[in-house]
Design an enzyme around this catalytic site. Sequence first.
Site, PDB file in Angstrom:
ATOM      1  N   HIS A  37      60.267  43.260  83.495  1.00 30.54           N
ATOM      2  CA  HIS A  37      59.609  44.060  82.463  1.00 30.54           C
ATOM      3  C   HIS A  37      60.391  45.345  82.174  1.00 30.54           C
ATOM      4  CE1 HIS A  37      56.017  41.848  84.194  1.00 30.54           C
ATOM      5  NE2 HIS A  37      55.889  41.595  82.902  1.00 30.54           N
ATOM      6  N   MET A 186      61.962  36.257  88.205  1.00 31.52           N
ATOM      7  CA  MET A 186      60.935  37.248  88.510  1.00 31.52           C
ATOM      8  C   MET A 186      59.681  36.967  87.693  1.00 31.52           C
ATOM      9  SD  MET A 186      62.920  40.852  88.981  1.00 31.52           S
ATOM     10  CE  MET A 186      64.131  41.052  90.302  1.00 31.52           C
TER      11      MET A 186
END
Length: 284
Positions: A37, A186
């Site tokens: 992110h 991830m």
Amino acid sequence: MITTAVISTIREQVKTWRAKGETVAFVPTMGNLHQGHITLVNEAKSRADHVVVSIFVNPMQFGPKEDLDGYPRTLAQDSEKLESAGAELLFTPTPEIIYPKGLAQQTFIEVPHIGDELCGASRPGHFRGVATIVAKLFNIVQPDMALFGRKDFQQLMIIKTMVDDLSMPIEVIGIETIREASGLAMSSRNGYLTADEKNNAAALKRAIDSVIHAVQHNKSPQHAIEQAVQQLIAAGFTPDYFELRNADTLRQATADDNQLVVIAAAYLGKARLIDNASFSRHPV
């Protein structure tokens, strides 16, 4: 960093930036942020004058037996990470703000065909929820561009299709998957893995890579996929799907297709992991 759950506050701030001729990039998330992110935020900063991030665990995209209630919510830590990364505006609405009439009365968006297969087949209604919330967030933020990770390859294609079909003036940008040292993509759901499961989880990427190697060496894709699925089962996975698709259309790949994607989903313990890799059948 300004943090607000108020739609009008978001719109007023973006309007102020736009009045100065400045550009806005948007990164929508469900929180529980990881380096993937933050990479999106960093990339957004490099492409636009201002970065807006949203954190909203969207109930519309969860099925009745999925992990909505247990989905990790880590707003305090997420806020620290975003402020350190240079995000300027964080939108943290509640379901009541986003869906004031409730889900049953909410107008929704569906992207046909592409949203019905793969994860769409395994999770009915999931991509209706994704398309609807992204469209709502786009209307609230009104960014010049929005950034998404390519780990969610099918989601990225659905959002690009929706933006194109509905003539939204937004550039949708896909950013390469960020991986752990093992090769595991991830994901917020990696937190569901036990230590042993996490050691085995990288087998998903290895299985994908084995199919790419086989296809690029003119071996049978179907045989390579069957072997890859057996590798996953041996590593403790329960495969959901594992397929070779056209990377531009997500249709079943044919012998004439050169731009391809191996796309897969599999369960490992409590986690449902997804991953993919795009490649050229005949690399230059």
